[in-house]
Design an enzyme around this catalytic site. Structure first.
Site, PDB file in Angstrom:
ATOM      1  N   ASP A   1       0.862  -1.192   0.000  1.00 50.34           N
ATOM      2  CA  ASP A   1       0.000   0.000   0.000  1.00 50.34           C
ATOM      3  C   ASP A   1       0.893   1.236   0.000  1.00 50.34           C
ATOM      4  O   ASP A   1       1.830   1.354   0.788  1.00 50.34           O
ATOM      5  CB  ASP A   1      -0.884  -0.037   1.252  1.00 50.34           C
ATOM      6  CG  ASP A   1      -1.958   1.033   1.227  1.00 50.34           C
ATOM      7  OD1 ASP A   1      -3.150   0.684   1.215  1.00 50.34           O
ATOM      8  OD2 ASP A   1      -1.608   2.237   1.242  1.00 50.34           O
TER       9      ASP A   1
ATOM     10  N   ASP B   1      -4.115   2.494  -4.893  1.00 50.77           N
ATOM     11  CA  ASP B   1      -2.746   2.468  -4.350  1.00 50.77           C
ATOM     12  C   ASP B   1      -2.413   1.202  -3.580  1.00 50.77           C
ATOM     13  O   ASP B   1      -1.470   1.186  -2.811  1.00 50.77           O
ATOM     14  CB  ASP B   1      -2.506   3.707  -3.486  1.00 50.77           C
ATOM     15  CG  ASP B   1      -3.012   3.536  -2.065  1.00 50.77           C
ATOM     16  OD1 ASP B   1      -4.024   2.833  -1.865  1.00 50.77           O
ATOM     17  OD2 ASP B   1      -2.379   4.092  -1.153  1.00 50.77           O
ATOM     18  N   GLU B   2      -3.176   0.125  -3.781  1.00 50.29           N
ATOM     19  CA  GLU B   2      -2.847  -1.081  -3.010  1.00 50.29           C
ATOM     20  C   GLU B   2      -3.164  -2.350  -3.783  1.00 50.29           C
ATOM     21  O   GLU B   2      -4.036  -2.377  -4.656  1.00 50.29           O
ATOM     22  CB  GLU B   2      -3.588  -1.092  -1.671  1.00 50.29           C
ATOM     23  CG  GLU B   2      -5.080  -1.018  -1.800  1.00 50.29           C
ATOM     24  CD  GLU B   2      -5.801  -1.175  -0.465  1.00 50.29           C
ATOM     25  OE1 GLU B   2      -5.431  -2.048   0.343  1.00 50.29           O
ATOM     26  OE2 GLU B   2      -6.767  -0.430  -0.251  1.00 50.29           O
TER      27      GLU B   2
END
Ligand code: TTP
Ligand code: MG
Length: 424
Positions: free
Chosen positions: A27, A121-122
């Protein structure tokens, strides 16, 4: 805010046992804020929030310096400014976030095809098969962190565990800029003291039911008699929670190019908008963002949906399925303008407007169709992607989508349109 502000960060010793832990959860740290700070390093040490300074805005995210003042995601901006008067507020730049997201996801996919994207974002990675070539999970995690740093200047945190659930908790604990391995044998010990909210699927309601019978930690849930759990949350949830609390999580990492079922953007206006042109301008910017995310994820959409919320909060949604799937902003824009017209609500004050691409499928379609209605636009937008990659997203605003020859970047940059607050 349950989010970490970095003060209780835990990282692994170099010799942590990663032999039974092939699952990585990665992340990005304070993602929007970190991207927005890339081209203004002089501000990197300041407390920063992403959002608009104006009345109805909420914080999208805050960097770690701002989190120490208590500023966090989803907080009204006015409150954030009260907590931290020196807060630097930066307007979001979604195209930049998408751009960096795709670079990072490509680094992950270079490591293993087993990448399950969870959000911008992960992602989860299963590195079982990469061990021989690339090393142990912790070594792979460090390599990825280095590559992300070298190629983007951004920091991420890697959680490594035997299961998805535990890997995800580990990355949270390791933030920011860390790597945390939870050795397989230490899984249960790691989980026991954590609050029940950390259990996957436990929201406010389930938490309340569990607290009512005095279950506060994951250890409490693991020790609870089955009958008691079933009575509190029902048989299906009881089974799942009892498994998770003992470190058992059967879910595999599922690589799927169409992991996202839909991609949408919406904007709430600072002042209610009645002007048709202003609404169209907003639709153009939203369509541009939706399409560039489709292209970044190598997806096309079969359906375009429009959502409109009026000043009285009544909300209408309309969608339309296209003859051929698209990833072209201009097509999405044209469809959403028609959907707007179909609402027959001209002159009615609009509070929020949103565009969503649904029915996603991998790749550009139709590769072999007889008729490709988007051909010219597609070429133009590919050029825009290339230019944005070179000169940055601010160089070419969505207004250039309407130009005859988008190869010439508009001057002044930004084309005068963005998702920023009020439609002027
Ligand atoms: P997160 O990964 O939840 O947050 P983060 O990357 O900013 O910080 P952390 O270091 O704790 O991971 O979300 C990723 C991005 O998604 C975030 O940068 C901004 C956006 N976002 C919102 O716009 N609104 C929200 O409420 C949240 C939680 C995230
Ligand atoms: Mg993040």
């Amino acid at each position: 805010m349950s989010k970490q502000d970095g003060r209780s960060r835990v990282v692994s010793a170099a010799d942590a046992d990663d032999s039974g832990t092939p699952i990585l959860h990665i992340d990005m740290d304070a993602f929007f804020a970190s991207v927005s700070l890339l081209d203004r390093p002089e501000d990197a040490h300041r407390p920063v929030a992403i959002g608009h300074r104006t009345g109805r805005s909420v914080v999208s995210t805050a960097n770690y310096a701002a989190r120490r003042y208590g500023v966090g995601a989803a907080m009204p901006m006015a409150r954030a400014l009260q907590l931290c008067p020196s807060l630097l507020v930066i307007e979001p730049d979604f195209a930049a976030y998408q751009h960096y997201s795709s670079i990072v996801m490509n680094i992950f996919r270079d490591t293993t095809p087993l990448v399950e994207v969870l959000g911008i974002d992960e992602a989860f990675l299963d590195v079982s098969g990469a061990r021989r070539l690339l090393g142990s999970p912790a070594q792979i995690g460090q390599q990825i962190r280095r590559r992300v740093r070298d190629q983007t200047g951004l920091a991420c945190t890697v959680g490594i565990a035997a299961t998805k659930f535990v890997a995800k908790i580990a990355s949270g604990k390791g933030k920011p800029d860390g790597l945390l391995v939870i050795p397989r044998d230490e899984t249960v010990q790691f989980l026991r003291p954590l609050p029940i909210r950390a259990l996957w699927g436990v929201g406010a309601k389930t938490a309340e039911s569990l607290e009512r019978i005095a279950l506060h930690t994951i250890g409490d849930v693991a020790d609870a008699p089955e009958r008691q759990l079933v009575r509190a949350v029902g048989p299906a949830a009881a089974l799942k929670l009892s498994q998770l609390s003992r470190g058992y999580d059967p879910r595999r990492v599922e690589a799927s190019s169409a992991a996202e079922k839909s991609i949408g953007h919406e904007v709430t206006f600072e002042y209610d908008v009645t002007d048709e042109h202003a609404l169209r301008r907003e639709l153009l910017g939203l369509s541009d963002r939706v399409a560039s995310r489709l292209r970044a994820a190598d997806l096309s959409a079969r359906t375009v949906a429009l959502k409109v919320r009026y000043s009285d909060f009544s909300t209408l949604s309309r969608s339309r399925t296209l003859a051929e799937p698209t990833r072209v902003a201009r097509r999405i824009y044209e469809e959403s303008v028609e959907l707007l017209a179909s609402l027959e609500s001209r002159g009615r004050p609009v509070r929020l407007i949103g565009v969503r691409a649904e029915g996603l499928q991998a790749g550009v379609v139709p590769e072999a169709a007889l008729w490709d209605p988007d051909e010219e636009w597609r070429e133009a937008e590919n050029t825009i992607d290339t230019l944005r990659g070179k000169f940055g997203t601010a160089a070419i605003g969505p207004a250039s989508l309407l130009r005859k020859n988008p190869r010439v970047p508009p001057t002044p940059p930004d084309g005068g349109l963005s998702e920023r607050g009020p439609a002027r």
